[in-house]
Design a protein around this motif. Structure first.
Motif, PDB file in Angstrom:
ATOM      1  N   GLY A 113       3.816  -0.806  -8.636  1.00  9.51           N
ATOM      2  CA  GLY A 113       3.608   0.175  -9.512  1.00  9.51           C
ATOM      3  C   GLY A 113       1.977   0.309 -10.068  1.00  9.51           C
ATOM      4  O   GLY A 113       1.766   1.024 -11.004  1.00  9.51           O
ATOM      5  N   ASP A 114       1.352  -0.708  -9.435  1.00  8.12           N
ATOM      6  CA  ASP A 114      -0.196  -0.691 -10.066  1.00  8.12           C
ATOM      7  C   ASP A 114      -0.965   0.342  -9.368  1.00  8.12           C
ATOM      8  O   ASP A 114      -0.550   0.603  -8.198  1.00  8.12           O
ATOM      9  CB  ASP A 114      -0.757  -1.981  -9.423  1.00  8.12           C
ATOM     10  CG  ASP A 114       0.020  -3.231 -10.385  1.00  8.12           C
ATOM     11  OD1 ASP A 114       0.529  -2.985 -11.405  1.00  8.12           O
ATOM     12  OD2 ASP A 114      -0.093  -4.442  -9.943  1.00  8.12           O
ATOM     13  N   PRO A 115      -1.873   0.837 -10.172  1.00 13.08           N
ATOM     14  CA  PRO A 115      -2.914   2.106  -9.353  1.00 13.08           C
ATOM     15  C   PRO A 115      -3.520   1.445  -8.120  1.00 13.08           C
ATOM     16  O   PRO A 115      -3.818   0.344  -8.096  1.00 13.08           O
ATOM     17  CB  PRO A 115      -3.682   2.189 -10.586  1.00 13.08           C
ATOM     18  CG  PRO A 115      -2.998   1.777 -11.620  1.00 13.08           C
ATOM     19  CD  PRO A 115      -2.354   0.503 -11.572  1.00 13.08           C
ATOM     20  N   ILE A 116      -3.511   2.195  -7.132  1.00 14.38           N
ATOM     21  CA  ILE A 116      -4.125   1.885  -5.928  1.00 14.38           C
ATOM     22  C   ILE A 116      -5.789   1.904  -6.151  1.00 14.38           C
ATOM     23  O   ILE A 116      -6.120   2.672  -7.265  1.00 14.38           O
ATOM     24  CB  ILE A 116      -3.784   2.887  -4.800  1.00 14.38           C
ATOM     25  CG1 ILE A 116      -4.446   4.516  -5.072  1.00 14.38           C
ATOM     26  CG2 ILE A 116      -2.523   2.954  -4.406  1.00 14.38           C
ATOM     27  CD1 ILE A 116      -4.563   5.319  -3.847  1.00 14.38           C
ATOM     28  N   PRO A 117      -6.682   1.146  -5.515  1.00 17.51           N
ATOM     29  CA  PRO A 117      -7.925   1.200  -5.632  1.00 17.51           C
ATOM     30  C   PRO A 117      -8.594   2.555  -5.479  1.00 17.51           C
ATOM     31  O   PRO A 117      -7.898   3.489  -4.620  1.00 17.51           O
ATOM     32  CB  PRO A 117      -8.525   0.154  -4.552  1.00 17.51           C
ATOM     33  CG  PRO A 117      -7.395   0.182  -3.570  1.00 17.51           C
ATOM     34  CD  PRO A 117      -6.263   0.303  -4.275  1.00 17.51           C
ATOM     35  N   GLY A 118      -9.781   2.748  -5.891  1.00 15.56           N
ATOM     36  CA  GLY A 118     -10.467   4.028  -5.641  1.00 15.56           C
ATOM     37  C   GLY A 118     -10.625   4.261  -4.185  1.00 15.56           C
ATOM     38  O   GLY A 118     -10.802   3.261  -3.318  1.00 15.56           O
ATOM     39  N   PRO A 119     -11.072   5.374  -3.831  1.00 17.03           N
ATOM     40  CA  PRO A 119     -10.926   5.706  -2.329  1.00 17.03           C
ATOM     41  C   PRO A 119     -12.082   5.193  -1.831  1.00 17.03           C
ATOM     42  O   PRO A 119     -13.378   4.972  -2.299  1.00 17.03           O
ATOM     43  CB  PRO A 119     -11.296   7.469  -2.187  1.00 17.03           C
ATOM     44  CG  PRO A 119     -10.643   7.573  -3.624  1.00 17.03           C
ATOM     45  CD  PRO A 119     -10.884   6.559  -4.425  1.00 17.03           C
ATOM     46  N   ASN A 128       1.524   9.976  -5.734  1.00 20.20           N
ATOM     47  CA  ASN A 128       1.898   9.339  -4.443  1.00 20.20           C
ATOM     48  C   ASN A 128       2.127   7.862  -4.621  1.00 20.20           C
ATOM     49  O   ASN A 128       1.668   6.958  -5.308  1.00 20.20           O
ATOM     50  CB  ASN A 128       1.247   9.447  -3.198  1.00 20.20           C
ATOM     51  CG  ASN A 128       0.934  11.011  -3.267  1.00 20.20           C
ATOM     52  OD1 ASN A 128       1.916  11.788  -2.633  1.00 20.20           O
ATOM     53  ND2 ASN A 128      -0.166  11.753  -3.398  1.00 20.20           N
ATOM     54  N   ARG A 129       3.176   7.328  -3.870  1.00 16.09           N
ATOM     55  CA  ARG A 129       3.567   5.704  -3.735  1.00 16.09           C
ATOM     56  C   ARG A 129       2.950   5.337  -2.333  1.00 16.09           C
ATOM     57  O   ARG A 129       3.431   6.009  -1.343  1.00 16.09           O
ATOM     58  CB  ARG A 129       4.860   5.357  -3.888  1.00 16.09           C
ATOM     59  CG  ARG A 129       5.374   5.947  -5.519  1.00 16.09           C
ATOM     60  CD  ARG A 129       6.595   5.338  -5.770  1.00 16.09           C
ATOM     61  NE  ARG A 129       6.803   4.028  -6.222  1.00 16.09           N
ATOM     62  CZ  ARG A 129       6.628   3.669  -7.366  1.00 16.09           C
ATOM     63  NH1 ARG A 129       6.162   4.635  -8.447  1.00 16.09           N
ATOM     64  NH2 ARG A 129       6.684   2.292  -7.805  1.00 16.09           N
ATOM     65  N   PHE A 130       2.223   4.243  -2.205  1.00 22.51           N
ATOM     66  CA  PHE A 130       1.652   3.813  -0.911  1.00 22.51           C
ATOM     67  C   PHE A 130       2.328   2.516  -0.622  1.00 22.51           C
ATOM     68  O   PHE A 130       2.364   1.583  -1.315  1.00 22.51           O
ATOM     69  CB  PHE A 130       0.273   3.721  -1.326  1.00 22.51           C
ATOM     70  CG  PHE A 130      -0.612   4.901  -1.221  1.00 22.51           C
ATOM     71  CD1 PHE A 130      -1.387   5.363  -0.086  1.00 22.51           C
ATOM     72  CD2 PHE A 130      -0.638   5.530  -2.482  1.00 22.51           C
ATOM     73  CE1 PHE A 130      -2.053   6.710  -0.274  1.00 22.51           C
ATOM     74  CE2 PHE A 130      -1.293   7.211  -2.573  1.00 22.51           C
ATOM     75  CZ  PHE A 130      -2.016   7.219  -1.410  1.00 22.51           C
ATOM     76  N   GLY A 131       2.666   2.308   0.783  1.00 25.33           N
ATOM     77  CA  GLY A 131       2.866   1.065   1.028  1.00 25.33           C
ATOM     78  C   GLY A 131       1.678   0.456   1.556  1.00 25.33           C
ATOM     79  O   GLY A 131       0.585   0.839   1.464  1.00 25.33           O
ATOM     80  N   ARG A 132       1.679  -0.882   2.121  1.00 25.51           N
ATOM     81  CA  ARG A 132       0.445  -1.799   2.392  1.00 25.51           C
ATOM     82  C   ARG A 132       0.452  -1.898   3.748  1.00 25.51           C
ATOM     83  O   ARG A 132      -0.289  -3.005   4.186  1.00 25.51           O
ATOM     84  CB  ARG A 132       0.546  -3.052   1.520  1.00 25.51           C
ATOM     85  CG  ARG A 132       0.713  -2.931  -0.118  1.00 25.51           C
ATOM     86  CD  ARG A 132       0.886  -4.302  -0.352  1.00 25.51           C
ATOM     87  NE  ARG A 132       0.772  -3.945  -1.980  1.00 25.51           N
ATOM     88  CZ  ARG A 132      -0.316  -4.286  -2.979  1.00 25.51           C
ATOM     89  NH1 ARG A 132      -1.374  -4.322  -2.327  1.00 25.51           N
ATOM     90  NH2 ARG A 132       0.098  -3.991  -4.341  1.00 25.51           N
ATOM     91  N   ALA A 133       0.634  -1.134   4.752  1.00 22.53           N
ATOM     92  CA  ALA A 133       0.721  -1.481   6.211  1.00 22.53           C
ATOM     93  C   ALA A 133      -0.576  -0.850   6.766  1.00 22.53           C
ATOM     94  O   ALA A 133      -0.926  -0.740   7.979  1.00 22.53           O
ATOM     95  CB  ALA A 133       1.893  -0.809   6.947  1.00 22.53           C
ATOM     96  N   SER A 134      -1.345  -0.293   6.015  1.00 20.24           N
ATOM     97  CA  SER A 134      -2.753   0.336   6.649  1.00 20.24           C
ATOM     98  C   SER A 134      -3.521  -0.621   7.194  1.00 20.24           C
ATOM     99  O   SER A 134      -3.657  -1.918   6.754  1.00 20.24           O
ATOM    100  CB  SER A 134      -3.593   1.096   5.615  1.00 20.24           C
ATOM    101  OG  SER A 134      -4.186   0.288   4.578  1.00 20.24           O
ATOM    102  N   ALA A 136     -10.467  16.604  -6.329  1.00 19.49           N
ATOM    103  CA  ALA A 136     -10.366  17.425  -7.352  1.00 19.49           C
ATOM    104  C   ALA A 136      -9.324  16.612  -8.576  1.00 19.49           C
ATOM    105  O   ALA A 136      -9.506  16.955  -9.709  1.00 19.49           O
ATOM    106  CB  ALA A 136      -9.917  18.922  -7.282  1.00 19.49           C
ATOM    107  N   ASP A 137      -8.237  16.025  -8.047  1.00 21.51           N
ATOM    108  CA  ASP A 137      -7.358  15.199  -8.568  1.00 21.51           C
ATOM    109  C   ASP A 137      -6.764  14.208  -7.884  1.00 21.51           C
ATOM    110  O   ASP A 137      -6.299  14.285  -6.811  1.00 21.51           O
ATOM    111  CB  ASP A 137      -6.391  16.384  -9.125  1.00 21.51           C
ATOM    112  CG  ASP A 137      -5.352  15.710 -10.264  1.00 21.51           C
ATOM    113  OD1 ASP A 137      -5.649  14.529 -10.649  1.00 21.51           O
ATOM    114  OD2 ASP A 137      -4.498  16.508 -10.719  1.00 21.51           O
ATOM    115  N   ASP A 138      -6.802  12.745  -8.550  1.00 21.17           N
ATOM    116  CA  ASP A 138      -5.794  11.858  -7.813  1.00 21.17           C
ATOM    117  C   ASP A 138      -5.158  10.951  -8.831  1.00 21.17           C
ATOM    118  O   ASP A 138      -5.223   9.930  -8.663  1.00 21.17           O
ATOM    119  CB  ASP A 138      -7.199  10.946  -7.022  1.00 21.17           C
ATOM    120  CG  ASP A 138      -8.002  10.360  -7.949  1.00 21.17           C
ATOM    121  OD1 ASP A 138      -8.171  10.809  -9.243  1.00 21.17           O
ATOM    122  OD2 ASP A 138      -8.947   9.505  -7.711  1.00 21.17           O
TER     123      ASP A 138
END
Length: 306
Positions: A296-302, A264-270, A285-287
């Motif tokens: 395009g950089d990986p998002i941080p861990g949950p 998935n691609r995430f925006g930054r409006a949270s 199980a998979d992220d």
């Protein structure tokens, strides 16, 4: 010009006649109309390659038949095309298909969706649009179970999709939901807007290549809120909410199984700069392959907490 006015007068007379006949017979009014003029465009900006208002909803050139009043579809295998529903719709049959339909609902006397397929089986929705004529804290887009939704647009409701077992949402667009300061379903507090909400004790909810963007919805909860097992969130553009994806075991009181959030691609409006939130007994199980859209950089861990 005279001919144009004659056409207008004739159309008005036909519409009045259809409604008068419907009222006399007790049947829903049906009037053939061209596809509605597009309403003001969304305020969100959809990244290229993801579903938007141009690639979802009723296909251009579709002629719609207006149907007034609530409807229930109970006939197995029925195909419903080109309907503009000016009332609430429920499915109880198996294998009912909606194509190029517009769901507007009516004035809600209780919490309900524009379309309810929870009591049907194997419902299919293609190229349709969910936009309430009377937005209120009591109106959602669809309550879905055993339902497949393709290329459809949801806007103006409190929640876009309330998803139960066997719901697939693909190539669809959820955006600009309606927020209200007082919601009777929230004990009088503000609405709890989710793009998709998947429920506890449900399983097999799949969200594939959608745009679920709550970045312009006031104070939204999450683009995806889930307490369901076997949730798959794959190849979507996601934005908005306190955290964009919120996976929460607490309504169940046990660990969740089979959670997959990939590609998935995430925006930054949270609100909390939080792409994914996991409760303490929720595990992915998979992220793989989740990135910030702008870089395009990986998002941080949950983040993890209940």
């Amino acid at each position: 010009m005279a001919k144009t006015w004659l056409y207008v007068v004739a159309a008005i007379v036909a519409l009045v006649l259809a409604v008068t006949i419907a009222q006399a017979t007790g049947e829903p009014a049906r009037t053939a109309l061209p596809a509605p003029v597009p309403e003001p465009g969304p305020t969100t900006t959809v990244p290229p390659g993801f579903p938007d208002a141009g690639s979802t909803g009723v296909r251009p050139g579709t002629r719609l038949t207006v149907v007034t009043g609530d409807r229930t579809f109970a006939t197995d295998g029925e195909i419903v095309e080109g309907q503009d529903f000016r009332g609430f719709v429920e499915v109880t049959g198996r294998g009912v298909t909606f194509r190029n339909c517009f769901f507007r609902g009516g004035v809600a006397d209780r919490v309900r969706p524009l379309l309810d397929t929870e009591h049907g089986r194997d419902t299919v929705i293609e190229d349709s649009e969910f936009r309430p004529a009377h937005p209120s804290p009591s109106v959602d887009g669809i309550w879905a179970a055993s339902t497949t939704i393709y290329r459809s647009e949801f806007t103006g409701t409190v929640d876009g999709v309330k998803a139960h077992t066997g719901t697939l949402l693909r190539d669809s667009y959820i955006h600009d939901l309606s927020w209200f300061a007082a919601d009777p379903d929230q004990g009088g507090g503000p609405t709890h807007n989710d793009g998709v909400q998947a429920f506890a004790d449900q399983s097999g909810v799949r969200l594939v290549h959608n745009t679920i963007d709550l970045s312009t919805t006031e104070d939204p909860n999450a683009a995806v809120q889930s307490s369901a097992d076997e949730l798959h969130v794959e190849d979507n553009y996601l934005d908005g909410g306190g955290c964009v994806v919120n996976i929460d075991h607490t309504p169940l009181g046990r660990p969740l199984t089979g959670q997959r959030v990939t590609g998935n691609r995430f925006g930054r409006a949270s609100a909390y700069d939080c792409p994914i939130l996991l409760s303490t007994q929720a595990k992915l199980a998979d992220d793989a392959g989740n990135v910030w859209h702008d870089t395009g950089d990986p998002i941080p861990g949950p983040e993890r907490h209940d």
